[in-house]
Scaffold this motif. Structure first.
Motif, short mmCIF file in Angstrom:
data_model
loop_
_atom_site.label_atom_id
_atom_site.label_comp_id
_atom_site.label_asym_id
_atom_site.label_seq_id
_atom_site.Cartn_x
_atom_site.Cartn_y
_atom_site.Cartn_z
N VAL A 14 0.83 -1.20 0.00
CA VAL A 14 0.00 0.00 0.00
C VAL A 14 0.87 1.26 0.00
CG1 VAL A 14 -1.67 1.34 1.35
CG2 VAL A 14 -1.99 -1.12 1.05
N LEU A 15 1.92 1.24 0.81
CA LEU A 15 2.77 2.42 0.94
C LEU A 15 3.56 2.74 -0.33
CD1 LEU A 15 4.13 1.92 4.57
CD2 LEU A 15 2.39 3.55 3.80
N THR A 16 3.85 1.71 -1.13
CA THR A 16 4.66 1.92 -2.33
C THR A 16 3.82 1.94 -3.62
OG1 THR A 16 5.12 -0.46 -2.52
CG2 THR A 16 6.69 0.88 -1.26
N ALA A 17 2.52 1.78 -3.49
CA ALA A 17 1.67 1.73 -4.68
C ALA A 17 1.44 3.12 -5.26
CB ALA A 17 0.32 1.10 -4.32
N SER A 18 1.29 3.16 -6.58
CA SER A 18 0.92 4.40 -7.26
C SER A 18 -0.56 4.69 -6.98
CB SER A 18 1.14 4.24 -8.76
OG SER A 18 0.19 3.34 -9.30
N PRO A 19 -1.01 5.92 -7.23
CA PRO A 19 -2.44 6.22 -7.05
C PRO A 19 -3.34 5.30 -7.88
CG PRO A 19 -1.20 8.25 -7.28
CD PRO A 19 -0.24 7.11 -7.56
N GLN A 20 -2.89 4.95 -9.08
CA GLN A 20 -3.67 4.04 -9.93
C GLN A 20 -3.76 2.65 -9.30
OE1 GLN A 20 -1.00 5.85 -11.01
NE2 GLN A 20 -1.99 7.39 -12.26
N GLU A 21 -2.66 2.18 -8.75
CA GLU A 21 -2.65 0.86 -8.10
C GLU A 21 -3.50 0.88 -6.83
OE1 GLU A 21 1.73 -0.77 -9.51
OE2 GLU A 21 1.61 0.67 -7.86
N LEU A 22 -3.47 1.99 -6.10
CA LEU A 22 -4.30 2.10 -4.89
C LEU A 22 -5.78 2.03 -5.25
CD1 LEU A 22 -2.42 4.87 -2.87
CD2 LEU A 22 -2.61 2.44 -2.29
N THR A 23 -6.16 2.69 -6.33
CA THR A 23 -7.56 2.63 -6.77
C THR A 23 -7.94 1.20 -7.12
OG1 THR A 23 -7.47 4.90 -7.58
CG2 THR A 23 -9.22 3.49 -8.47
N LEU A 24 -7.05 0.49 -7.80
CA LEU A 24 -7.30 -0.91 -8.14
C LEU A 24 -7.44 -1.74 -6.86
CD1 LEU A 24 -7.61 -3.04 -10.37
CD2 LEU A 24 -5.12 -3.28 -10.33
N MET A 25 -6.60 -1.48 -5.87
CA MET A 25 -6.68 -2.20 -4.59
C MET A 25 -8.03 -1.94 -3.91
SD MET A 25 -2.98 -1.61 -2.87
CE MET A 25 -1.47 -2.16 -3.62
N LEU A 26 -8.51 -0.69 -4.01
CA LEU A 26 -9.81 -0.38 -3.42
C LEU A 26 -10.92 -1.16 -4.10
CD1 LEU A 26 -9.48 3.48 -2.85
CD2 LEU A 26 -9.69 1.72 -1.08
N TYR A 27 -10.91 -1.17 -5.42
CA TYR A 27 -11.92 -1.96 -6.14
C TYR A 27 -11.86 -3.43 -5.75
CZ TYR A 27 -13.16 1.90 -9.31
OH TYR A 27 -13.61 3.08 -9.83
N ASN A 28 -10.66 -3.99 -5.71
CA ASN A 28 -10.51 -5.40 -5.33
C ASN A 28 -10.99 -5.64 -3.91
OD1 ASN A 28 -9.55 -6.38 -7.80
ND2 ASN A 28 -7.44 -5.89 -7.29
N GLY A 29 -10.69 -4.71 -3.01
CA GLY A 29 -11.16 -4.83 -1.64
C GLY A 29 -12.67 -4.79 -1.53
N ALA A 30 -13.30 -3.93 -2.32
CA ALA A 30 -14.76 -3.84 -2.32
C ALA A 30 -15.39 -5.13 -2.84
CB ALA A 30 -15.22 -2.65 -3.16
N ILE A 31 -14.80 -5.70 -3.88
CA ILE A 31 -15.31 -6.96 -4.43
C ILE A 31 -15.16 -8.07 -3.39
CG2 ILE A 31 -14.90 -8.73 -6.18
CD1 ILE A 31 -14.10 -6.33 -8.07
N LYS A 32 -14.01 -8.12 -2.74
CA LYS A 32 -13.78 -9.14 -1.71
C LYS A 32 -14.80 -9.00 -0.57
CE LYS A 32 -10.28 -10.87 1.50
NZ LYS A 32 -8.92 -10.68 2.01
#
Length: 124
Positions: A14-32
């Motif tokens: 999370v700390l090293t992710a780009s803003p685009q990757e963070l957004t993708l992580m949020l979407y994946n977290g919401a799906i999970k």
């Protein structure tokens, strides 16, 4: 020990992710969280379902907060996020798995679209 290492890995991701990757992580977290909420509803675990659905709501609110209103399309995204929130609230009140599935379908579409946009921006 293994759990602690995994937690540290996740935190670093999370700390090293780009803003685009963070957004993708949020979407994946919401799906999970949607999947976990659906499973909890099916198992009759009402409190767990509530926790997972509210976690999904929190993620959608975070995504909504990241919208940049200088782009006209942001208004469309905001309206769609509002609709997803309505589905999540309804799913949480009624513990209706179908409403949660509908919300998950929208979130999955957003995630897939985001992945494509990330690919396109890397190749240009």
């Amino acid at each position: 020990m293994l759990a602690a290492n995994y937690q540290k890995y996740q935190q670093n991701s999370v700390l090293t992710a780009s803003p685009q990757e963070l957004t993708l992580m949020l979407y994946n977290g919401a799906i999970k969280s949607c999947n976990q909420g659906i499973e909890a509803i099916e198992e009759g675990k009402i409190e767990k379902a509530h926790q997972y659905i509210t976690k999904t709501q929190d993620i959608i609110l975070e995504l909504k907060c990241t919208l940049d209103d200088k782009y006209p399309i942001s208004k469309n995204f905001e309206e769609l996020y509002d609709y997803i929130m309505m589905l999540l609230v309804d799913a949480n009140i009624t513990k209706n798995g179908e409403r949660l599935l509908e919300a998950k379908a929208f979130i999955t579409d957003f995630r897939d679209l985001w992945k494509e946009a990330m690919k396109a921006s890397k190749s240009s």
